[in-house]
Structure formats: structure tokens, C-alpha cells
Design a protein around this motif. Structure first.
Motif, PDB file in Angstrom:
ATOM      1  N   GLY A   3       0.770  -1.238   0.000  1.00 14.08           N
ATOM      2  CA  GLY A   3       0.000   0.000   0.000  1.00 14.08           C
ATOM      3  C   GLY A   3       0.797   1.281   0.000  1.00 14.08           C
ATOM      4  N   PRO A   7       0.372   3.366  -3.741  1.00 15.53           N
ATOM      5  CA  PRO A   7      -0.996   3.745  -3.370  1.00 15.53           C
ATOM      6  C   PRO A   7      -1.951   3.900  -4.556  1.00 15.53           C
ATOM      7  N   SER A  10      -4.245  -1.157  -6.583  1.00 12.27           N
ATOM      8  CA  SER A  10      -4.882  -2.058  -5.616  1.00 12.27           C
ATOM      9  C   SER A  10      -4.744  -3.492  -6.094  1.00 12.27           C
ATOM     10  N   ASP A  12      -5.820  -7.597  -5.328  1.00 16.08           N
ATOM     11  CA  ASP A  12      -6.705  -8.542  -4.669  1.00 16.08           C
ATOM     12  C   ASP A  12      -6.312  -9.923  -5.168  1.00 16.08           C
ATOM     13  N   ARG A  19      -5.915  -3.299  -9.896  1.00 15.70           N
ATOM     14  CA  ARG A  19      -6.602  -2.096 -10.377  1.00 15.70           C
ATOM     15  C   ARG A  19      -5.722  -0.877 -10.147  1.00 15.70           C
ATOM     16  N   THR A  20      -5.776   0.013 -11.102  1.00 20.19           N
ATOM     17  CA  THR A  20      -5.107   1.295 -10.924  1.00 20.19           C
ATOM     18  C   THR A  20      -6.182   2.330 -10.602  1.00 20.19           C
ATOM     19  N   GLU A  21      -5.814   3.324  -9.821  1.00 16.50           N
ATOM     20  CA  GLU A  21      -6.767   4.360  -9.426  1.00 16.50           C
ATOM     21  C   GLU A  21      -7.229   5.200 -10.610  1.00 16.50           C
ATOM     22  N   ALA A  49       3.762  -3.157  -7.945  1.00 18.89           N
ATOM     23  CA  ALA A  49       2.623  -4.017  -7.625  1.00 18.89           C
ATOM     24  C   ALA A  49       2.694  -5.344  -8.374  1.00 18.89           C
ATOM     25  N   CYS A  53       3.257  -8.847  -6.560  1.00 20.83           N
ATOM     26  CA  CYS A  53       2.144  -9.788  -6.703  1.00 20.83           C
ATOM     27  C   CYS A  53       2.652 -11.121  -7.246  1.00 20.83           C
TER      28      CYS A  53
END
Length: 137
Positions: A3, A7, A10, A12, A19-21, A49, A53
Motif C-alpha cells: 500500500g 498507493p 490495488s 486482490d 486495479r489502478t486508481e 505491484a 504480486c
């Protein structure tokens, strides 16, 4: 877990979702970023990320993620132009993400392996999304 280092991204792992913001945004009819520093920040965080991941998945003996960067254009130009430009945009982001991933000390994948796991697709003209590239797992 990542995080504070990414930031804008995201993860999961349970649902294999990244996901990107926001999407990468481009100028008019070119494969040139709207705001270089802002896009570079998103590139770097996406690289972190994806590397982290895949490291977590590998540690669990699971297959690595394959992600596609999907380019979009406005729906105003001829179809062939939109298809070419949307692919150029996706390839631009892909090249930048791959380069950023290679520079990370936590990355253990070769350039060839990274290329198989980060793909680029041009989707042509779109009514919903214009002048951007988005990330899909």
C-alpha cells in the motif's frame, strides 16, 4: 502489503485482480502522455505491484499473473487509425512498465518472461474510454 509503496494500485490476490486508481492518459491523436511526471509515478507503482504480486504468487506455487494493457482512442477518426493508435498507446505503457519492472531489485523474472506476462492490446475507438490505457488481468 504494498500500500505505501504503490498507493495508486490495488491488489486482490484472492480474486486475481489488479486495479489502478486511474488510467494512463494521452494527448489528442498521439501516443504521448498528457502529464509525464504523473504517468511515470503510475508506471513505477504498477511495476512494484506486479513484481510483488507475482513474487507472492510464486511463493505459494501459483501461476503468475498475465496482465493486458488495453489502449483506447476517441471514436472520431477512421477505424484503422483508431486501432493503430490504441495499440501504440498500449505498447508505450507496456514498454515503460516492463522497463520499470526490470529495474526493481525485487524482480526475479527475465525480460523475456516479463514480456509473456505483460501484454498490449489496442481496442480502437471507444465511447466510454477515450485517450487512455487501462490494466486488465
Amino acid at each position: 502489503r504494498i500500500g505505501s509503496r504503490a498507493p495508486l494500485v490495488s491488489l486482490d490476490l484472492l480474486h486475481l485482480s489488479v486495479r489502478t486508481e486511474r488510467q494512463w492518459l494521452f494527448l489528442g491523436d498521439r501516443a504521448e502522455y498528457v502529464d509525464g511526471p504523473s504517468e511515470a509515478e503510475l508506471i513505477g507503482q504498477t511495476a512494484v505491484a506486479l513484481v510483488e504480486c507475482n513474487a507472492a504468487l510464486a511463493a505459494q506455487g501459483m501461476p503468475l499473473l498475465v496482465v493486458a494493457l488495453e489502449g483506447h482512442t476517441a471514436n472520431k477518426e477512421p477505424v484503422a487509425f483508431n486501432e493503430t493508435l490504441s495499440l501504440q498507446r498500449a505498447e508505450r505503457v507496456r514498454a515503460d512498465v516492463l522497463f520499470a519492472m526490470l529495474l526493481l531489485p525485487t524482480n526475479s523474472m527475465s525480460h523475456a518472461a516479463l514480456q509473456r506476462h505483460v501484454l498490449a492490446r489496442g481496442l480502437g475507438g471507444s465511447v466510454k474510454l477515450e485517450r487512455c490505457v487501462e490494466l486488465r488481468v
